[in-house]
Design a protein around this motif. Sequence first.
Motif, PDB file in Angstrom:
ATOM      1  N   ASN A   1      29.234  23.678  26.998  1.00  0.00           N
ATOM      2  CA  ASN A   1      28.588  23.863  25.705  1.00  0.00           C
ATOM      3  C   ASN A   1      28.552  25.357  25.373  1.00  0.00           C
ATOM      4  OD1 ASN A   1      26.341  24.982  27.177  1.00  0.00           O
ATOM      5  ND2 ASN A   1      25.628  22.881  27.541  1.00  0.00           N
ATOM      6  N   VAL A   2      27.944  25.678  24.236  1.00  0.00           N
ATOM      7  CA  VAL A   2      27.932  27.066  23.770  1.00  0.00           C
ATOM      8  C   VAL A   2      27.191  27.976  24.749  1.00  0.00           C
ATOM      9  CG1 VAL A   2      27.106  28.619  21.974  1.00  0.00           C
ATOM     10  CG2 VAL A   2      28.215  26.482  21.340  1.00  0.00           C
ATOM     11  N   ALA A   3      26.049  27.492  25.279  1.00  0.00           N
ATOM     12  CA  ALA A   3      25.254  28.327  26.180  1.00  0.00           C
ATOM     13  C   ALA A   3      26.055  28.735  27.416  1.00  0.00           C
ATOM     14  CB  ALA A   3      23.985  27.583  26.598  1.00  0.00           C
ATOM     15  N   VAL A   4      26.732  27.762  28.024  1.00  0.00           N
ATOM     16  CA  VAL A   4      27.555  28.057  29.198  1.00  0.00           C
ATOM     17  C   VAL A   4      28.698  28.999  28.822  1.00  0.00           C
ATOM     18  CG1 VAL A   4      29.094  27.080  30.946  1.00  0.00           C
ATOM     19  CG2 VAL A   4      26.982  25.873  30.326  1.00  0.00           C
ATOM     20  N   ALA A   5      29.275  28.787  27.646  1.00  0.00           N
ATOM     21  CA  ALA A   5      30.419  29.597  27.214  1.00  0.00           C
ATOM     22  C   ALA A   5      30.036  31.066  27.043  1.00  0.00           C
ATOM     23  CB  ALA A   5      30.978  29.045  25.905  1.00  0.00           C
ATOM     24  N   VAL A   6      28.916  31.320  26.372  1.00  0.00           N
ATOM     25  CA  VAL A   6      28.532  32.719  26.124  1.00  0.00           C
ATOM     26  C   VAL A   6      28.083  33.401  27.417  1.00  0.00           C
ATOM     27  CG1 VAL A   6      27.958  32.261  23.711  1.00  0.00           C
ATOM     28  CG2 VAL A   6      26.152  32.100  25.457  1.00  0.00           C
ATOM     29  N   ILE A   7      27.444  32.630  28.317  1.00  0.00           N
ATOM     30  CA  ILE A   7      27.027  33.207  29.606  1.00  0.00           C
ATOM     31  C   ILE A   7      28.260  33.547  30.448  1.00  0.00           C
ATOM     32  CG2 ILE A   7      25.888  32.700  31.792  1.00  0.00           C
ATOM     33  CD1 ILE A   7      23.817  31.089  30.204  1.00  0.00           C
ATOM     34  N   ALA A   8      29.263  32.669  30.433  1.00  0.00           N
ATOM     35  CA  ALA A   8      30.482  32.906  31.214  1.00  0.00           C
ATOM     36  C   ALA A   8      31.211  34.155  30.726  1.00  0.00           C
ATOM     37  CB  ALA A   8      31.394  31.689  31.137  1.00  0.00           C
ATOM     38  N   ALA A   9      31.301  34.315  29.404  1.00  0.00           N
ATOM     39  CA  ALA A   9      31.976  35.489  28.853  1.00  0.00           C
ATOM     40  C   ALA A   9      31.235  36.769  29.224  1.00  0.00           C
ATOM     41  CB  ALA A   9      32.090  35.357  27.327  1.00  0.00           C
ATOM     42  N   LEU A  10      29.909  36.723  29.132  1.00  0.00           N
ATOM     43  CA  LEU A  10      29.111  37.902  29.495  1.00  0.00           C
ATOM     44  C   LEU A  10      29.210  38.184  30.991  1.00  0.00           C
ATOM     45  CD1 LEU A  10      27.102  40.131  28.798  1.00  0.00           C
ATOM     46  CD2 LEU A  10      25.258  38.455  29.076  1.00  0.00           C
ATOM     47  N   ALA A  11      29.173  37.134  31.813  1.00  0.00           N
ATOM     48  CA  ALA A  11      29.253  37.314  33.262  1.00  0.00           C
ATOM     49  C   ALA A  11      30.560  37.994  33.648  1.00  0.00           C
ATOM     50  CB  ALA A  11      29.129  35.967  33.969  1.00  0.00           C
ATOM     51  N   TRP A  12      31.638  37.613  32.989  1.00  0.00           N
ATOM     52  CA  TRP A  12      32.923  38.256  33.279  1.00  0.00           C
ATOM     53  C   TRP A  12      32.862  39.758  32.999  1.00  0.00           C
ATOM     54  CZ3 TRP A  12      37.442  38.666  35.481  1.00  0.00           C
ATOM     55  CH2 TRP A  12      38.364  39.578  34.972  1.00  0.00           C
ATOM     56  N   MET A  13      32.288  40.136  31.875  1.00  0.00           N
ATOM     57  CA  MET A  13      32.227  41.544  31.511  1.00  0.00           C
ATOM     58  C   MET A  13      31.350  42.321  32.488  1.00  0.00           C
ATOM     59  SD  MET A  13      34.271  41.823  29.067  1.00  0.00           S
ATOM     60  CE  MET A  13      33.914  43.547  28.823  1.00  0.00           C
ATOM     61  N   VAL A  14      30.231  41.699  32.929  1.00  0.00           N
ATOM     62  CA  VAL A  14      29.348  42.362  33.899  1.00  0.00           C
ATOM     63  C   VAL A  14      30.075  42.556  35.225  1.00  0.00           C
ATOM     64  CG1 VAL A  14      27.240  42.100  35.254  1.00  0.00           C
ATOM     65  CG2 VAL A  14      27.228  41.532  32.823  1.00  0.00           C
ATOM     66  N   ILE A  15      30.782  41.528  35.671  1.00  0.00           N
ATOM     67  CA  ILE A  15      31.519  41.613  36.941  1.00  0.00           C
ATOM     68  C   ILE A  15      32.625  42.660  36.853  1.00  0.00           C
ATOM     69  CG2 ILE A  15      33.087  40.364  38.476  1.00  0.00           C
ATOM     70  CD1 ILE A  15      31.445  37.836  37.818  1.00  0.00           C
ATOM     71  N   ALA A  16      33.374  42.651  35.741  1.00  0.00           N
ATOM     72  CA  ALA A  16      34.475  43.605  35.583  1.00  0.00           C
ATOM     73  C   ALA A  16      33.962  45.045  35.578  1.00  0.00           C
ATOM     74  CB  ALA A  16      35.237  43.307  34.290  1.00  0.00           C
ATOM     75  N   THR A  17      32.862  45.273  34.854  1.00  0.00           N
ATOM     76  CA  THR A  17      32.293  46.623  34.801  1.00  0.00           C
ATOM     77  C   THR A  17      31.721  47.027  36.150  1.00  0.00           C
ATOM     78  OG1 THR A  17      31.728  46.259  32.464  1.00  0.00           O
ATOM     79  CG2 THR A  17      30.664  48.111  33.587  1.00  0.00           C
ATOM     80  N   GLY A  18      30.981  46.115  36.783  1.00  0.00           N
ATOM     81  CA  GLY A  18      30.392  46.410  38.091  1.00  0.00           C
ATOM     82  C   GLY A  18      31.443  46.682  39.148  1.00  0.00           C
ATOM     83  N   TRP A  19      32.541  45.941  39.104  1.00  0.00           N
ATOM     84  CA  TRP A  19      33.614  46.152  40.082  1.00  0.00           C
ATOM     85  C   TRP A  19      34.231  47.538  39.933  1.00  0.00           C
ATOM     86  CZ3 TRP A  19      38.976  46.809  39.389  1.00  0.00           C
ATOM     87  CH2 TRP A  19      39.730  46.781  40.578  1.00  0.00           C
ATOM     88  N   ARG A  20      34.415  47.973  38.691  1.00  0.00           N
ATOM     89  CA  ARG A  20      34.999  49.296  38.482  1.00  0.00           C
ATOM     90  C   ARG A  20      34.042  50.392  38.961  1.00  0.00           C
ATOM     91  NH1 ARG A  20      39.747  48.979  36.008  1.00  0.00           N
ATOM     92  NH2 ARG A  20      39.850  51.240  35.830  1.00  0.00           N
ATOM     93  N   TYR A  21      32.752  50.202  38.710  1.00  0.00           N
ATOM     94  CA  TYR A  21      31.772  51.170  39.218  1.00  0.00           C
ATOM     95  C   TYR A  21      31.765  51.165  40.756  1.00  0.00           C
ATOM     96  CZ  TYR A  21      29.414  52.633  34.913  1.00  0.00           C
ATOM     97  OH  TYR A  21      29.111  53.213  33.708  1.00  0.00           O
ATOM     98  N   ALA A  22      31.776  49.979  41.357  1.00  0.00           N
ATOM     99  CA  ALA A  22      31.692  49.873  42.814  1.00  0.00           C
ATOM    100  C   ALA A  22      32.905  50.472  43.507  1.00  0.00           C
ATOM    101  CB  ALA A  22      31.529  48.409  43.220  1.00  0.00           C
ATOM    102  N   THR A  23      34.066  50.362  42.869  1.00  0.00           N
ATOM    103  CA  THR A  23      35.289  50.899  43.470  1.00  0.00           C
ATOM    104  C   THR A  23      35.603  52.303  42.970  1.00  0.00           C
ATOM    105  OG1 THR A  23      36.607  49.798  41.738  1.00  0.00           O
ATOM    106  CG2 THR A  23      36.290  48.613  43.819  1.00  0.00           C
TER     107      THR A  23
END
Length: 214
Positions: free
Chosen positions: A45-67
């Motif tokens: 549903n929409v809630a899962v979709a928007v959370i998934a998109a945001l989670a990807w951006m958080v993970i991508a940004t966090g990974w770049r900071y961590a590395t």
Amino acid sequence: MPSRSGEEQHPGPRLWDVAIRVVVSLTTAVVVPAVLLWSMLELFNVAVAVIAALAWMVIATGWRYATKRPVSGLLLLTLGVLTIKTAFTLATGNTFVYFIQPVFADLAVAAIFLGSLWTTRPIIARLAPEFYPMSAAVAAQPRVRNLLRRLTLMWGLVVLAKGAITFSLLVTLSTADFVLIKGGAIITLTLTAAIVTIVWALIVGRQQGLIQPK
């Protein structure tokens, strides 16, 4: 080889390296969030979709900071906008605002791009070092300055077109069709503009001896 000003000019990065930076940045900030949003909307549903998109951006940004990798302005901007949109959507359940908000964001970004043409350093001149290490001397070259100004104009118009496409599709299609068609249209528009940018920059870069062909 010496430059026209008599200073030693070191060879720039390879074309392949520059292209990879552009592709990775666009894939991370544009393509993957769009694919996640559509697939999660179809499966859940929409809630899962928007959370998934945001989670990807958080993970991508966090990974770049961590590395200890550089975090592009495009990635940070996308993360900030997506966080606000997701929080509002989850709090109110208003999906229309989630999808209409990019139209206003595009208008604001386009205004910033086009408005920067009246400054000494247009927006593309500020973003270019994320993809190509550019010294002040290189940025001051007349052909490079003209390129950066013209690319700023082009991307300002591209962002305006993106907003217009988003609005027209939003008011005429269902949510699922809007996400699918809009995602494809915006990705195509963005990648086309990116290709034009790379080719245009390649022509000027080679003329100025700034980019190695391999």
